[in-house]
Design a protein around this motif. Structure first.
Motif, PDB file in Angstrom:
ATOM      1  N   LEU A  66      39.810  44.452  23.613  1.00  0.00           N
ATOM      2  CA  LEU A  66      39.062  44.421  24.866  1.00  0.00           C
ATOM      3  C   LEU A  66      39.904  45.007  25.993  1.00  0.00           C
ATOM      4  CD1 LEU A  66      36.556  43.397  26.523  1.00  0.00           C
ATOM      5  CD2 LEU A  66      37.874  41.295  26.915  1.00  0.00           C
ATOM      6  N   ASN A  67      39.316  45.958  26.717  1.00  0.00           N
ATOM      7  CA  ASN A  67      39.944  46.517  27.907  1.00  0.00           C
ATOM      8  C   ASN A  67      39.291  45.880  29.127  1.00  0.00           C
ATOM      9  OD1 ASN A  67      40.231  48.457  30.235  1.00  0.00           O
ATOM     10  ND2 ASN A  67      41.374  49.608  28.688  1.00  0.00           N
ATOM     11  N   LYS A  68      40.086  45.625  30.165  1.00  0.00           N
ATOM     12  CA  LYS A  68      39.546  44.989  31.375  1.00  0.00           C
ATOM     13  C   LYS A  68      38.378  45.774  31.957  1.00  0.00           C
ATOM     14  CE  LYS A  68      42.227  44.860  34.995  1.00  0.00           C
ATOM     15  NZ  LYS A  68      43.364  44.446  35.845  1.00  0.00           N
ATOM     16  N   ASN A  69      38.380  47.091  31.764  1.00  0.00           N
ATOM     17  CA  ASN A  69      37.293  47.928  32.288  1.00  0.00           C
ATOM     18  C   ASN A  69      36.008  47.798  31.478  1.00  0.00           C
ATOM     19  OD1 ASN A  69      38.866  48.937  34.363  1.00  0.00           O
ATOM     20  ND2 ASN A  69      39.550  50.711  33.194  1.00  0.00           N
ATOM     21  N   GLU A  70      36.084  47.074  30.353  1.00  0.00           N
ATOM     22  CA  GLU A  70      34.902  46.901  29.510  1.00  0.00           C
ATOM     23  C   GLU A  70      34.186  45.574  29.776  1.00  0.00           C
ATOM     24  OE1 GLU A  70      35.702  48.997  25.316  1.00  0.00           O
ATOM     25  OE2 GLU A  70      37.196  47.446  25.792  1.00  0.00           O
ATOM     26  N   ILE A  71      34.544  44.907  30.845  1.00  0.00           N
ATOM     27  CA  ILE A  71      33.903  43.642  31.188  1.00  0.00           C
ATOM     28  C   ILE A  71      32.788  43.887  32.201  1.00  0.00           C
ATOM     29  CG2 ILE A  71      34.208  41.347  32.194  1.00  0.00           C
ATOM     30  CD1 ILE A  71      37.118  41.447  31.297  1.00  0.00           C
ATOM     31  N   GLY A  72      31.573  43.469  31.874  1.00  0.00           N
ATOM     32  CA  GLY A  72      30.479  43.534  32.836  1.00  0.00           C
ATOM     33  C   GLY A  72      30.571  42.361  33.796  1.00  0.00           C
ATOM     34  N   TYR A  73      30.234  42.596  35.057  1.00  0.00           N
ATOM     35  CA  TYR A  73      30.404  41.548  36.069  1.00  0.00           C
ATOM     36  C   TYR A  73      29.200  41.503  37.002  1.00  0.00           C
ATOM     37  CZ  TYR A  73      32.629  39.111  40.069  1.00  0.00           C
ATOM     38  OH  TYR A  73      32.943  38.237  41.083  1.00  0.00           O
ATOM     39  N   LEU A  74      28.631  40.303  37.125  1.00  0.00           N
ATOM     40  CA  LEU A  74      27.556  40.078  38.084  1.00  0.00           C
ATOM     41  C   LEU A  74      28.079  39.051  39.091  1.00  0.00           C
ATOM     42  CD1 LEU A  74      23.798  39.496  37.173  1.00  0.00           C
ATOM     43  CD2 LEU A  74      24.847  38.735  39.282  1.00  0.00           C
ATOM     44  N   LEU A  97      30.427  53.514  35.833  1.00  0.00           N
ATOM     45  CA  LEU A  97      31.546  54.115  36.575  1.00  0.00           C
ATOM     46  C   LEU A  97      32.886  53.968  35.861  1.00  0.00           C
ATOM     47  CD1 LEU A  97      30.735  53.169  40.287  1.00  0.00           C
ATOM     48  CD2 LEU A  97      31.038  55.484  39.384  1.00  0.00           C
ATOM     49  N   ASN A  98      33.187  52.772  35.389  1.00  0.00           N
ATOM     50  CA  ASN A  98      34.508  52.535  34.794  1.00  0.00           C
ATOM     51  C   ASN A  98      34.740  53.325  33.520  1.00  0.00           C
ATOM     52  OD1 ASN A  98      35.370  50.812  36.789  1.00  0.00           O
ATOM     53  ND2 ASN A  98      34.782  48.947  35.704  1.00  0.00           N
ATOM     54  N   SER A  99      33.674  53.683  32.826  1.00  0.00           N
ATOM     55  CA  SER A  99      33.824  54.396  31.553  1.00  0.00           C
ATOM     56  C   SER A  99      33.981  55.906  31.738  1.00  0.00           C
ATOM     57  CB  SER A  99      32.608  54.128  30.655  1.00  0.00           C
ATOM     58  OG  SER A  99      31.424  54.665  31.236  1.00  0.00           O
ATOM     59  N   ARG A 100      33.835  56.382  32.972  1.00  0.00           N
ATOM     60  CA  ARG A 100      33.880  57.833  33.203  1.00  0.00           C
ATOM     61  C   ARG A 100      35.286  58.395  33.270  1.00  0.00           C
ATOM     62  NH1 ARG A 100      30.698  58.004  38.457  1.00  0.00           N
ATOM     63  NH2 ARG A 100      31.879  59.904  38.755  1.00  0.00           N
ATOM     64  N   GLY A 101      36.282  57.525  33.502  1.00  0.00           N
ATOM     65  CA  GLY A 101      37.653  58.012  33.620  1.00  0.00           C
ATOM     66  C   GLY A 101      37.795  58.948  34.802  1.00  0.00           C
ATOM     67  N   MET A 102      38.333  60.122  34.563  1.00  0.00           N
ATOM     68  CA  MET A 102      38.563  61.108  35.626  1.00  0.00           C
ATOM     69  C   MET A 102      37.349  62.003  35.864  1.00  0.00           C
ATOM     70  SD  MET A 102      41.548  60.353  36.640  1.00  0.00           S
ATOM     71  CE  MET A 102      41.963  61.753  37.678  1.00  0.00           C
ATOM     72  N   ALA A 145      21.317  44.436  34.452  1.00  0.00           N
ATOM     73  CA  ALA A 145      21.251  45.719  33.743  1.00  0.00           C
ATOM     74  C   ALA A 145      22.487  46.563  34.049  1.00  0.00           C
ATOM     75  CB  ALA A 145      19.988  46.478  34.147  1.00  0.00           C
ATOM     76  N   ARG A 146      22.915  46.528  35.308  1.00  0.00           N
ATOM     77  CA  ARG A 146      24.129  47.254  35.706  1.00  0.00           C
ATOM     78  C   ARG A 146      25.350  46.729  34.946  1.00  0.00           C
ATOM     79  NH1 ARG A 146      28.516  46.820  39.045  1.00  0.00           N
ATOM     80  NH2 ARG A 146      29.125  48.702  40.170  1.00  0.00           N
ATOM     81  N   ALA A 147      25.469  45.402  34.855  1.00  0.00           N
ATOM     82  CA  ALA A 147      26.602  44.801  34.146  1.00  0.00           C
ATOM     83  C   ALA A 147      26.588  45.186  32.662  1.00  0.00           C
ATOM     84  CB  ALA A 147      26.564  43.285  34.301  1.00  0.00           C
ATOM     85  N   LEU A 148      25.397  45.273  32.069  1.00  0.00           N
ATOM     86  CA  LEU A 148      25.288  45.636  30.660  1.00  0.00           C
ATOM     87  C   LEU A 148      25.672  47.092  30.408  1.00  0.00           C
ATOM     88  CD1 LEU A 148      22.011  43.740  29.737  1.00  0.00           C
ATOM     89  CD2 LEU A 148      24.277  43.345  28.743  1.00  0.00           C
ATOM     90  N   CYS A 149      25.556  47.933  31.429  1.00  0.00           N
ATOM     91  CA  CYS A 149      25.987  49.327  31.288  1.00  0.00           C
ATOM     92  C   CYS A 149      27.511  49.425  31.185  1.00  0.00           C
ATOM     93  CB  CYS A 149      25.518  50.160  32.483  1.00  0.00           C
ATOM     94  SG  CYS A 149      23.797  50.698  32.365  1.00  0.00           S
ATOM     95  N   ALA A 150      28.204  48.394  31.646  1.00  0.00           N
ATOM     96  CA  ALA A 150      29.664  48.420  31.667  1.00  0.00           C
ATOM     97  C   ALA A 150      30.281  47.882  30.377  1.00  0.00           C
ATOM     98  CB  ALA A 150      30.178  47.609  32.856  1.00  0.00           C
ATOM     99  N   THR A 151      29.483  47.274  29.498  1.00  0.00           N
ATOM    100  CA  THR A 151      30.097  46.570  28.368  1.00  0.00           C
ATOM    101  C   THR A 151      29.177  46.449  27.167  1.00  0.00           C
ATOM    102  OG1 THR A 151      31.268  44.531  27.754  1.00  0.00           O
ATOM    103  CG2 THR A 151      29.300  44.288  29.120  1.00  0.00           C
ATOM    104  N   LYS A 152      29.796  46.323  26.010  1.00  0.00           N
ATOM    105  CA  LYS A 152      29.093  45.910  24.797  1.00  0.00           C
ATOM    106  C   LYS A 152      29.731  44.637  24.250  1.00  0.00           C
ATOM    107  CE  LYS A 152      27.715  50.571  23.403  1.00  0.00           C
ATOM    108  NZ  LYS A 152      27.851  51.641  22.367  1.00  0.00           N
TER     109      LYS A 152
END
Length: 235
Positions: A66-74, A97-102, A145-152
């Protein structure tokens, strides 16, 4: 290995200690409710896990790949967030956003995921509406829905049903339960103790330090649990 482990975490605001020696772990697929009285450190704990607050001592360890950027947050909503001038689609898409990197641009994969999450949460009919024009329940669905886009893997929710009417509250609880059934770990700060003991698999009861951590059934039988469920103040 645990997805998240807190080891002897303490947090201070200026000279005031908000959390003291917090140690517990979260396994993949858990449904953890964090409960306690107002000011007990619940929101501070989740912000510390997310790296939004710094621990004075101790550490938060991420495992299970688990990477900290893979946590969805509401988070709890502020008035400024409720008035955010963007469309529903734009708000949901921003969860990528977090998954886009550079990369400064959203990919086809990002856009496809956003549309899938919008469909799965039943908000296709408001996709083009302004977020600020929505009801409280609709806004929470959009943010989920936004939080689910950030994580599986894992979602953290801080009082997600505050200010919602009973019908919308039940709908949100059912959505969260279905998300957990799909294998996504849930960490939820909640003031609704009856919901917590009827739905969560584990309870973490805070009052600056840990008063209880373990299975929900054991919590309901514990002295801390009995007192809190009965409305008594915890020492």
């Amino acid at each position: 290995m645990a997805q998240i482990e807190c080891k002897d975490v303490s947090v201070k605001y200026e000279s005031q200690e908000v959390l003291k020696d917090i140690s517990f772990s979260i396994e993949a697929g858990d449904y953890l409710c964090i409960v306690g009285e107002n000011g007990s450190g619940k929101s501070t704990l989740v912000k510390t896990i997310l790296g939004l607050e710094s621990a004075k001592t101790g550490e938060v360890i991420f495992g299970d790949n688990l990477n900290k950027n893979e946590i969805g947050y509401l988070p709890q909503q502020t008035q400024a967030q409720k008035d955010f001038p963007a469309s529903v689609y734009e708000v949901v898409l921003s969860g990528c956003l977090n998954s886009r990197g550079m990369n400064p641009f959203y990919s086809y994969k990002d856009k496809k995921l956003a549309n899938e999450m919008i469909k799965s949460l039943g908000i296709e009919n408001i996709k083009k509406k302004s977020f600020r024009e929505l009801s409280g329940g609709q806004q929470q669905r959009v943010l989920l829905a936004r939080a689910l886009c950030a994580t599986k893997k894992i979602i953290i929710l801080d009082e997600p049903i505050t200010g919602l009417d009973p019908t919308v509250t039940r709908e949100m609880y059912n959505l969260i339960k279905e998300i957990n059934k799909k294998g996504i770990t849930i960490i939820m700060v909640s003031h609704d103790i009856n919901f917590a003991i009827n739905n969560a698999s584990k309870i973490l009861h805070l009052k600056k330090n840990i008063k209880f951590f373990g299975n929900t059934e054991d919590y309901a039988k514990s002295e801390v649990g009995k007192k809190f469920i009965g409305g008594a103040e915890i020492d």
